[in-house]
Design an enzyme around this catalytic site. Structure first.
Site, short mmCIF file in Angstrom:
data_model
loop_
_atom_site.label_atom_id
_atom_site.label_comp_id
_atom_site.label_asym_id
_atom_site.label_seq_id
_atom_site.Cartn_x
_atom_site.Cartn_y
_atom_site.Cartn_z
N ASP A 31 0.84 -1.19 0.00
CA ASP A 31 0.00 0.00 0.00
C ASP A 31 0.88 1.25 0.00
O ASP A 31 1.89 1.32 0.71
CB ASP A 31 -0.91 0.00 1.23
CG ASP A 31 -2.07 0.96 1.09
OD1 ASP A 31 -3.23 0.52 0.95
OD2 ASP A 31 -1.83 2.20 1.10
N ILE A 32 0.50 2.23 -0.79
CA ILE A 32 1.29 3.45 -0.94
C ILE A 32 1.28 4.29 0.34
O ILE A 32 2.17 5.11 0.56
CB ILE A 32 0.77 4.26 -2.14
CG1 ILE A 32 1.83 5.20 -2.69
CG2 ILE A 32 -0.51 5.02 -1.81
CD1 ILE A 32 1.50 5.77 -4.06
N GLU A 95 -12.44 3.15 -1.16
CA GLU A 95 -11.99 4.30 -1.96
C GLU A 95 -11.71 3.91 -3.40
O GLU A 95 -12.01 4.67 -4.32
CB GLU A 95 -10.72 4.90 -1.34
CG GLU A 95 -10.98 5.66 -0.06
CD GLU A 95 -9.70 6.06 0.65
OE1 GLU A 95 -8.60 5.90 0.08
OE2 GLU A 95 -9.82 6.52 1.80
N VAL A 96 -11.07 2.77 -3.59
CA VAL A 96 -10.72 2.33 -4.96
C VAL A 96 -11.68 1.20 -5.35
O VAL A 96 -11.74 0.16 -4.66
CB VAL A 96 -9.26 1.85 -5.03
CG1 VAL A 96 -8.93 1.39 -6.44
CG2 VAL A 96 -8.31 2.95 -4.59
N HIS A 100 -10.24 -5.26 -3.34
CA HIS A 100 -8.91 -5.52 -2.79
C HIS A 100 -9.02 -5.97 -1.35
O HIS A 100 -9.88 -5.51 -0.60
CB HIS A 100 -8.01 -4.28 -2.89
CG HIS A 100 -8.65 -3.02 -2.40
ND1 HIS A 100 -9.54 -2.31 -3.16
CD2 HIS A 100 -8.53 -2.35 -1.23
CE1 HIS A 100 -9.95 -1.24 -2.47
NE2 HIS A 100 -9.36 -1.26 -1.30
N MET A 101 -8.12 -6.87 -1.00
CA MET A 101 -8.01 -7.35 0.37
C MET A 101 -6.79 -6.68 0.99
O MET A 101 -5.68 -6.77 0.45
CB MET A 101 -7.84 -8.87 0.35
CG MET A 101 -7.60 -9.50 1.70
SD MET A 101 -7.14 -11.25 1.47
CE MET A 101 -8.74 -11.98 1.28
N HIS A 102 -6.98 -5.98 2.11
CA HIS A 102 -5.85 -5.42 2.85
C HIS A 102 -5.25 -6.52 3.73
O HIS A 102 -5.99 -7.23 4.41
CB HIS A 102 -6.30 -4.29 3.78
CG HIS A 102 -6.83 -3.07 3.11
ND1 HIS A 102 -6.10 -1.92 2.95
CD2 HIS A 102 -8.05 -2.80 2.57
CE1 HIS A 102 -6.83 -0.99 2.35
NE2 HIS A 102 -8.03 -1.50 2.11
#
Ligand code: AMP
Length: 115
Positions: A31-32, A95-96, A100-102
């Site tokens: 993650d950025i 948000e995106v 996606h899985m964090h």
């Protein structure tokens, strides 16, 4: 066709990202804006906008996301545990809009939601 997000460009390596894993079904990258010492996003290569859009035909990719999460957690040395999280749409604070899985780990995490 669902709309592309910045994550499609990461999958195609058109913009820089710290990709830690990629195969025919999924891509994983750091993650950025990491919230924990290890914070990695695991995504299907196919555009599935949200968890509310998954279908039976996506089960191979969705299952692969968990297998890859486990492998990355081992590589990252997260033997004390970690958290896998999927935000969904507005109330989930997504948000995106590319599913996606964090993967959060590397420190003791707090309660999932404030009590
Ligand atoms: P969510 O709120 O669940 O939709 O999370 C989106 C995540 O994507 C956030 O943690 C962002 O920091 C992360 N993110 C957005 N753009 C990028 C990018 N270009 N590279 C890596 N992570 C990103």
């Amino acid at each position: 066709m669902p709309e592309e997000t910045i994550f499609s460009k990461i999958i195609r390596k058109e913009i820089p990202a710290d990709i830690v894993y990629q195969d025919d079904l999924v891509t994983a990258f750091r993650d950025i804006n990491p919230l924990t010492p290890t914070h990695i996003l695991i995504i299907p290569n196919k555009i599935i906008p949200t968890a509310a859009d998954v279908n039976e035909e996506d089960e191979a990719a969705l299952g692969r996301m968990f297998t890859v999460a486990r492998k990355i957690a081992e590589q990252e040395g997260l033997d004390k545990g970690y958290r896998l999280l999927v935000n969904c749409k507005e109330h989930g604070r997504q948000e995106v809009y590319h599913l996606h899985m964090h993967l959060f780990g590397g420190k003791q995490l707090g309660n999932m939601l404030p009590k």
